[in-house]
Enzyme design. Structure first.
Site, short mmCIF file in Angstrom:
data_model
loop_
_atom_site.label_atom_id
_atom_site.label_comp_id
_atom_site.label_asym_id
_atom_site.label_seq_id
_atom_site.Cartn_x
_atom_site.Cartn_y
_atom_site.Cartn_z
N CYS A 19 70.66 60.44 36.76
CA CYS A 19 70.36 60.89 38.11
C CYS A 19 69.54 59.84 38.86
O CYS A 19 70.10 58.89 39.38
CB CYS A 19 69.68 62.26 38.07
SG CYS A 19 69.87 63.14 39.64
N SER A 52 48.42 80.61 25.87
CA SER A 52 49.81 80.23 26.12
C SER A 52 50.15 78.96 25.34
O SER A 52 49.26 78.32 24.78
CB SER A 52 50.02 80.01 27.62
OG SER A 52 49.19 78.96 28.05
N GLY A 102 54.39 78.71 21.43
CA GLY A 102 55.74 78.64 20.90
C GLY A 102 56.39 80.01 20.87
O GLY A 102 57.27 80.29 20.08
N GLU A 131 71.84 65.94 29.68
CA GLU A 131 70.85 66.49 28.73
C GLU A 131 70.83 68.02 28.73
O GLU A 131 70.46 68.64 27.75
CB GLU A 131 69.44 65.93 29.01
CG GLU A 131 68.76 66.37 30.30
CD GLU A 131 69.18 65.61 31.55
OE1 GLU A 131 70.24 64.94 31.51
OE2 GLU A 131 68.47 65.69 32.57
N HIS A 141 73.33 65.40 34.91
CA HIS A 141 72.33 65.54 33.84
C HIS A 141 72.98 66.02 32.54
O HIS A 141 73.01 67.23 32.27
CB HIS A 141 71.27 66.58 34.25
CG HIS A 141 70.41 66.14 35.38
ND1 HIS A 141 69.24 65.45 35.18
CD2 HIS A 141 70.56 66.29 36.71
CE1 HIS A 141 68.69 65.20 36.36
NE2 HIS A 141 69.47 65.69 37.31
N ASP A 186 46.82 89.20 31.46
CA ASP A 186 46.90 88.58 32.79
C ASP A 186 47.28 89.65 33.81
O ASP A 186 48.16 90.48 33.53
CB ASP A 186 48.02 87.52 32.85
CG ASP A 186 47.81 86.37 31.90
OD1 ASP A 186 46.68 86.22 31.39
OD2 ASP A 186 48.79 85.63 31.65
N1 GLN Z 1 65.59 62.13 43.76
C1 GLN Z 1 66.97 61.95 43.51
C2 GLN Z 1 67.86 62.85 44.35
O1 GLN Z 1 67.39 63.83 44.87
C3 GLN Z 1 67.29 62.11 42.04
C4 GLN Z 1 67.11 63.50 41.56
C5 GLN Z 1 67.11 63.64 40.06
O2 GLN Z 1 66.79 62.71 39.33
N2 GLN Z 1 67.37 64.84 39.59
O3 GLN Z 1 69.02 62.61 44.50
#
Ligand code: GLN
Length: 547
Positions: A393, A29, A32, A521, A519, A164
């Site tokens: 976050c 595994s 890529g 990202e 988030h 597997d």
């Molecule tokens: N632990 C934090 C929460 O649950 C932040 C979660 C995170 O960074 N995704 O709110």
């Protein structure tokens, strides 16, 4: 609906028109396989076809949400709130698409459906078995995604390695699909490794031969082989694989180590993969339009500036835990002409020197108290020394704690995630989380709108009054502290539309100090970087040019 670029113009029934490309993996595994699958998907999409992707994970978990990033890499979050395998992130980035949870099948999701149906009485009278009931469910779920997306081509990546026990039912199901849909509608791609044993310096094809043998024992003959190796394979080695594995020479593709994952589609295309697939699947003449992609790759490979960003994290020894951050930084860097290298800083043993000389600091996603104090220290350093900071976050919540403690002077400010009764619970459980008993899939998840206040840095970056970003959290800024935090200079410039939840924080007396409860990202793509990341990179470049 006309089939795009279909030369013959023949009308083919809907299901027959759909083409399925199944990607299996051999030898080991981590080769890529996901990138190879995403690359093939991108190439076909760039020809104007409607392409979608499915990832099959043979583990029993119903989703990746309850799995530690230590074991399985980053948990990726989709718009619909599904917590999925990180490979879906690559599919979204390569395809520039937003997928749903239906695109990630696991043994858990399949068995759960079959067992629920059995309890309902749907199979009354039958003995419920792996073949046909589990395999039928797998096929139905794959076809449902294909139909829902009105796809011309569906790339289905089977996780795990051939041989597997866990992946057997999935291989059997896709074997059946080829029988049902016909060879011109299904293609098997096998990704393998061709190692070079250093003493001899010769690439070894035996592991590939063995894994193909394994695949054939299950009833699958691969059509195309993607051979991973350190260097480009010679024609002689490709011939050997072609002969022993019974695959066209033109379908033995060499996938040498790439300088960036985004180069892989170009490497495969230089060997004529799109033409080969088009012929084999009777897709007519295809010509990938890759100008935008090529120039992005060029920008990644030949940046004019260089930056170093510290990511202060907890799983830093396993870079897979933060893949989306790396990608988001590279997309934003490419857009601004900067190559970004990452300094991984371990939060638990954090000391100030660890971030000496970096251009910027990120405190990313995190759970639990471990490492939180180190991260708070890192944020304090970034704030006081005016190093550009982006908190995401957990990194947003910790920035609020840091500010409450050191600027507002609230001794004992903390999150109730770390301590049950802190003197000042500036970060607290979301009210709707108080009665949650079942941990899987129960955070505040997925895309939610955020109202961005005008005249703020956040608004400058997003240029929109309402944005949509993905979330994954149980805790949030305690509304009781908002006024005090704001009066001391930490402004909440993004909030939920009802104004109750704090989503973006920014601190003005600083070159760039921003943090978000969401988030960004997860939505960053090549040629479509996310504003908070371009904001960070832009601020770092500005400071660099002033030095
Ligand atoms: N632990 C934090 C929460 O649950 C932040 C979660 C995170 O960074 N995704 O709110």
């Amino acid at each position: 609906m006309a089939y795009p670029r279909m030369r013959s113009g023949a009308t083919i029934p809907q299901e027959k028109r759909m083409k399925f490309i199944f990607v299996t993996g051999g030898v080991l595994s981590g080769l890529g396989k996901g990138i190879a699958s995403a690359s093939i998907a991108l190439l076909l999409k760039s020809c104007g076809l409607r392409v979608t992707s499915i990832k099959i994970d043979p583990y029993l978990n119903c989703d990746a949400g309850t799995m530690s990033p230590y074991q399985h890499g980053e948990v990726f979050v989709l718009d619909d709130g599904s917590e999925v395998d990180m490979d879906l992130g690559n599919y979204e980035r390569f395809l520039g698409a937003s997928l749903s949870g239906a695109h990630n099948l696991t043994t858990g999701t399949i068995y759960r459906k079959v067992i629920e149906r059995e309890r309902r009485g749907d199979y009354l009278g039958a003995t419920v078995q792996i073949i046909p009931h589990i395999t039928d469910q797998i096929k139905a779920d794959i076809k449902a995604v294909a139909q829902a997306n009105a796809a011309d081509v569906v790339v289905v990546e089977l996780g795990g390695t051939v041989g597997d026990i866990e992946s057997m039912p999935f291989l059997e199901a896709v074997r059946q699909m080829r029988r049902e849909l016909g060879a011109s509608n299904c293609l098997f791609v096998h990704a393998t490794l061709v190692p070079v044993v250093s003493v001899v310096g010769e690439p070894k094809t035996k592991p590939t031969q063995h894994s193909v043998k394994e695949l054939r024992a299950i009833g699958i003959q691969p059509d195309l082989i993607v051979a991973r190796s350190q260097q480009t394979l010679s024609e002689e080695t490709r011939r050997k694989i072609s002969l022993f594995c019974d695959v066209d020479l033109g379908a033995v593709l060499s996938a040498p180590d790439a300088r960036t994952i985004y180069e892989v589609p170009l490497i495969l295309e230089s060997q004529g993969v799109t033409d080969w697939i088009a012929q084999r699947l009777q897709l007519g003449a295809l010509s990938p339009q890759l100008q935008g992609w090529r120039s992005f790759v060029q920008q990644v490979l030949e940046p004019s500036d260089h930056l170093e960003i510290a990511i202060v994290g907890k799983y830093t020894s396993l870079a897979d835990s933060y893949v989306s951050y790396e990608e988001a930084l590279s997309h934003a860097g490419a857009a601004l002409g900067a190559g970004v290298s990452i300094r991984w800083v371990e939060a638990e043993t954090f000391e100030e020197q660890a971030i000496n000389g970096v251009d910027g600091v990120i405190v990313p996603v995190g759970f639990g108290p471990r490492g939180s104090e180190g991260k708070i220290q890192a944020i304090r350093c970034a704030r006081e020394k005016k190093v550009p900071y982006l908190g995401i976050c957990y990194g947003f919540q910790l920035a609020v704690i840091e500010f409450a403690r050191h600027v507002l002077g609230l001794k004992g400010a903390n999150s109730t995630e770390f301590e049950p009764n802190p003197a000042h619970p500036v970060i607290d459980l979301l009210p709707e989380q108080r009665d949650v008993k079942q941990l899987g899939g129960s955070m505040r998840l997925g895309s939610h709108p955020v109202a961005v206040a005008s005249g703020t840095r956040a608004h400058q970056l997003y240029q929109q009054a309402v944005i949509h970003e993905r979330h994954r959290h149980r805790f949030e800024v305690n509304p009781d502290y908002v006024e005090r935090l704001e009066s001391a200079g930490l402004h909440f410039t993004g909030r939920s539309q009802d104004g109750r939840r704090m989503e973006i924080a920014e601190y003005g007396d600083h070159p760039f100090f921003m943090a978000a409860q969401f988030h960004p990202e997860f939505l960053s793509r090549p040629n479509q970087p996310r504003p908070l990341f371009t904001g960070l990179i832009g601020a770092c470049l500005k400071l660099q040019s002033e030095r």
